[in-house]
Design an enzyme around this catalytic site. Structure first.
Site, PDB file in Angstrom:
ATOM      1  N   LYS A 127       0.827  -1.223   0.000  1.00 44.50           N
ATOM      2  CA  LYS A 127       0.000   0.000   0.000  1.00 44.50           C
ATOM      3  C   LYS A 127       0.854   1.263   0.000  1.00 44.50           C
ATOM      4  O   LYS A 127       0.535   2.232  -0.696  1.00 44.50           O
ATOM      5  CB  LYS A 127      -0.909   0.012   1.230  1.00 44.50           C
ATOM      6  CG  LYS A 127      -2.063  -0.948   1.158  1.00 44.50           C
ATOM      7  CD  LYS A 127      -3.241  -0.401   1.978  1.00 44.50           C
ATOM      8  CE  LYS A 127      -4.210  -1.493   2.375  1.00 44.50           C
ATOM      9  NZ  LYS A 127      -3.896  -2.096   3.687  1.00 44.50           N
ATOM     10  N   GLU A 147      -4.821   7.482   7.631  1.00 45.39           N
ATOM     11  CA  GLU A 147      -5.365   8.142   6.447  1.00 45.39           C
ATOM     12  C   GLU A 147      -6.539   9.010   6.824  1.00 45.39           C
ATOM     13  O   GLU A 147      -7.264   8.691   7.756  1.00 45.39           O
ATOM     14  CB  GLU A 147      -5.954   7.083   5.510  1.00 45.39           C
ATOM     15  CG  GLU A 147      -5.067   6.574   4.424  1.00 45.39           C
ATOM     16  CD  GLU A 147      -5.801   5.553   3.559  1.00 45.39           C
ATOM     17  OE1 GLU A 147      -5.125   4.900   2.762  1.00 45.39           O
ATOM     18  OE2 GLU A 147      -7.044   5.395   3.703  1.00 45.39           O
ATOM     19  N   ARG A 152      -4.614  -7.610 -11.552  1.00 43.26           N
ATOM     20  CA  ARG A 152      -5.217  -8.826 -12.096  1.00 43.26           C
ATOM     21  C   ARG A 152      -6.498  -8.466 -12.825  1.00 43.26           C
ATOM     22  O   ARG A 152      -6.924  -7.318 -12.797  1.00 43.26           O
ATOM     23  CB  ARG A 152      -5.561  -9.756 -10.953  1.00 43.26           C
ATOM     24  CG  ARG A 152      -6.518  -9.090  -9.990  1.00 43.26           C
ATOM     25  CD  ARG A 152      -7.033  -9.988  -8.896  1.00 43.26           C
ATOM     26  NE  ARG A 152      -7.473  -9.176  -7.766  1.00 43.26           N
ATOM     27  CZ  ARG A 152      -8.683  -8.699  -7.593  1.00 43.26           C
ATOM     28  NH1 ARG A 152      -9.615  -8.947  -8.472  1.00 43.26           N
ATOM     29  NH2 ARG A 152      -8.981  -7.982  -6.532  1.00 43.26           N
TER      30      ARG A 152
END
Lengths: 184, 497
Positions: free
Chosen positions: B116, B200, B293
């Site tokens: 991340k 965050e 993906r």
């Protein structure tokens, strides 16, 4: 698909429990068309899929209803728009209908049970007696009438667990029959 | 183009890849565990082989076994699908070192974007707004308080090394933040082996907007527009659609452009998705993460662009130059995908396991069903609960919704509970129809959506079935000659259950 033809004027009434709500549903036949009556009203109904199919299609009052259906020993489930409804269907007792058959019990035994609560007036057979089909086994006083309870088939009386004067509940065993010694 | 590929996955996505293989004349090899031995995707493949016992760790996550099977079957490529090993850099590396082409991005890109913090750095370098954040250690209460004051409350504390919604704690003020840090640190250590945290800014009721990326090995990076996936329950998507009603054209261009820049900065190759959170109040979108993906919801993009994403994945992986140009890619009409899961919405979405007695999928204009199961299959507890994806396309959102309702009503599953009722409720939900929703919307509506209002229909139809059984029994017994006139007996049928 079975060609079920309800007998002329035949009626059947059910009490159905769904999620704690009870509905009375009745079936009648008129001019070869089957009708269903529920609180909403009376509507023509016609099944379009075989009885065994898991996905059923029914014409109900001119519109098609498609639903999933699963029935086993434990429960009956209908799936309408993906939502599962568990139903318990019970016949209403007071409805008369013709042409009924009774399933024989295990090992050729056949139990004759009280069709409604009543009092035993007189018992005409005892264990060991041979009886013929339609032979009167006993008299049961019920619904203000003397009802003669007849044997459903030829056989031998195995047990008579009742006596004159007994008050019976609905479904109480009155006479147990077995096959005649030569077989059924 | 590949000669033969092994699909290291199962059920609907395996079937999806097999379809693309067929289209391109590539031989497909399917693998299956014990539990999956009879699923339809296996017979759809050209070859198939037994993978291992049902638990994923012994089958679909068994890297060595998968490579071994690919080698034995002479596969020159492996498609990982989604989930399982699709974002596992070690597996991608193992393929590379085994001389089998991993159909996806290079392992280095998976690694870089899987972390991340590193992914946020890539976004920042690409000049893409990132949710204001800072890294921190569980013991850094003072420093955290100072920085949090700068970015503004509420904030959310997350493990730096983990995912899947674990170890996340909201803090509305400094007191809550100071309490949350040590707790989050302990949880992070327990779940991921690393107590590094990040803090965050917590966006209030954001919308989840993601952009489909496709890049080849020759430097070409394209986007195939966005998907909105705000309808989620416990971080799992229920429904996805395109285009997003929350985006004005200029904003769409900005978000898609940002996604392309991030992919370019990261040196991305093959298909991927860039996820953003849209803060509707300010109109700002913030980079969240990249999924390296193919996603579950890729069909909605395929329906509006007319592009076969799996085909493109195979082409890119075989070294082809992308024949598509950005200017060729258009959004035509709209599409919505609903995930038909075997979960019971009336039992808090508990997984519903069992034998599927009937499975009739809808058909019609603009209707596509990607199914993993069929009648006669069993839903087992080893994998996810996805039975099928119902994807509908139409000329506009209103038409799509109409078609979804019809399709959902046609979709018959008997044997397990499904999320079909939830999707029907969504299609009638005022907020959804207006386009007025966000990532916490579903949680606020699920009680409302639990509607039981067809009891009388169930009673009528249930009684009809019993009546039919009665008539059939009478008929059968009359034929067998076991007739007996008895006006007083109750029939041989329904006892009260």
């Amino acid at each position: 698909m079975e060609q079920f033809q309800p007998a002329k004027g035949a009626m059947m009434e059910y009490e159905v429990n769904v999620n704690g709500q009870t509905f009375r549903v009745k079936f009648t036949e008129r001019d070869g068309q089957l009708f269903v009556t529920s609180p909403r009203g009376t509507f023509p109904v016609k099944a379009e899929t075989p009885l065994r199919s898991k996905v059923q299609r029914v014409q109900l009052n001119g519109g098609a209803a498609t639903f999933g259906y699963h029935r086993d020993k434990e429960r009956t489930v209908l799936i309408l728009d993906g939502t599962h409804y568990e139903v318990q269907v019970r016949e209403e007792e007071h409805v008369r209908f013709t042409q009924l058959a009774r399933r024989p019990g295990a090992q050729g035994k056949l139990d004759v049970k009280a069709p409604m609560p009543g009092q035993v007036v007189s018992v005409l057979v005892k264990p060991g007696d041979s009886v013929k089909k339609n032979q009167t086994l006993l008299f049961l006083h019920a619904m203000k009438l003397e009802n003669d309870i007849r044997s459903p088939r030829d056989g031998v009386v195995l047990e008579v667990p009742i006596k004159q004067g007994d008050a019976l509940e609905k479904g109480a065993l009155m006479v147990r029959l077995g096959p005649t010694p030569e077989g059924r | 183009m590949f000669k033969k590929i092994l699909i290291a996955n199962r059920a609907e996505i395996a079937h999806r890849v097999i379809r693309a293989c067929r289209k391109l004349g590539v031989t497909s090899v399917a693998v299956y565990s014990d539990a999956d031995a009879h699923l339809p995707y296996i017979s759809a493949a050209d070859e198939s082989c037994y993978l291992g016992p049902s638990p994923a760790s012994e089958s679909y996550l068994n890297m060595a076994r998968l490579i071994d099977l690919a080698r034995r079957h002479g596969a020159d490529g492996i498609h990982p699908g989604y989930g399982f090993l699709a974002e596992n850099a070690a597996f991608a590396r193992l393929c590379e070192s085994s001389g089998i082409k991993f159909i996806g991005p290079p392992s280095a890109a998976i690694e870089r974007l899987g972390d991340k913090r590193a992914a946020k750095e890539v976004a920042t370098r690409a000049n893409v707004p990132v949710v204001p954040w800072f890294p921190c250690a569980p013991g850094d209460g003072d420093a955290a308080a100072a920085k949090a004051a700068q970015i503004g409350y509420p904030v959310i504390v997350k493990p730096a090394a983990g995912g899947g919604g674990k170890g996340m704690h909201r803090a509305a003020n400094e007191t809550e933040l100071r309490a949350a840090l040590p707790r989050a640190g302990r949880e992070a250590k327990a779940s991921f082996g690393d107590d590094a945290l990040l803090v965050e800014k917590f966006l209030v009721n954001p919308r989840h907007i993601e952009v489909q990326i496709l890049a080849d090995e020759h430097g070409s990076v394209l986007h195939l527009f966005e998907r909105e996936c705000s309808l989620q329950r416990r971080q799992q998507k229920l429904l996805e659609e395109t285009p997003s009603v929350a985006l004005a054209p200029a904003q769409r261009e900005r978000i898609c452009g940002d996604a392309v820049r991030i992919a370019q900065t990261a040196g991305y190759v093959n298909a991927g998705t860039c996820e953003f959170l849209l803060d509707t109040k300010s109109g700002t979108h913030y980079f969240c993460e990249v999924n390296t993906r193919l996603q579950v919801e890729h069909p909605v993009t395929e329906m509006v662009t007319g592009i076969d994403l799996v085909e493109q994945q195979l082409r890119v992986a075989s070294g082809e130059v992308l024949s598509l140009k950005q200017s060729d890619i258009r959004q035509n009409g709209a599409a919505i995908e609903v995930r038909i899961n075997s979960e019971d919405p009336f039992a808090d979405f508990m997984p519903s396991l069992g034998y599927i007695e009937a499975f009739q999928v809808p058909e019609g204009q603009g209707v596509r069903v990607d199914a993993g199961y069929a009648a006669g299959d069993s839903v087992t507890p080893y994998y996810d609960s996805l039975l099928a994806k119902l994807i509908v396309h139409g000329k506009d959102r209103a038409e799509v919704v109409q078609r979804q309702v019809a399709a959902l009503k046609q979709f018959m599953v008997v044997g397990v509970a499904t999320t079909i009722p939830t999707h029907l409720a969504i299609m009638h939900d005022a907020g959804f129809l207006k386009g007025d929703f966000h990532i916490h919307y579903v949680e606020s509506r699920t009680k409302e959506w639990l509607k039981l209002d067809r009891e009388e229909d169930a009673a009528v139809l249930g009684a009809l079935m019993e009546y039919r059984r009665l008539l059939k029994t009478r008929e059968a017994q009359s034929r067998a000659g076991e007739m007996h006139f008895d006006p007083w007996s109750s029939s041989s049928l329904p006892r009260v259950r």
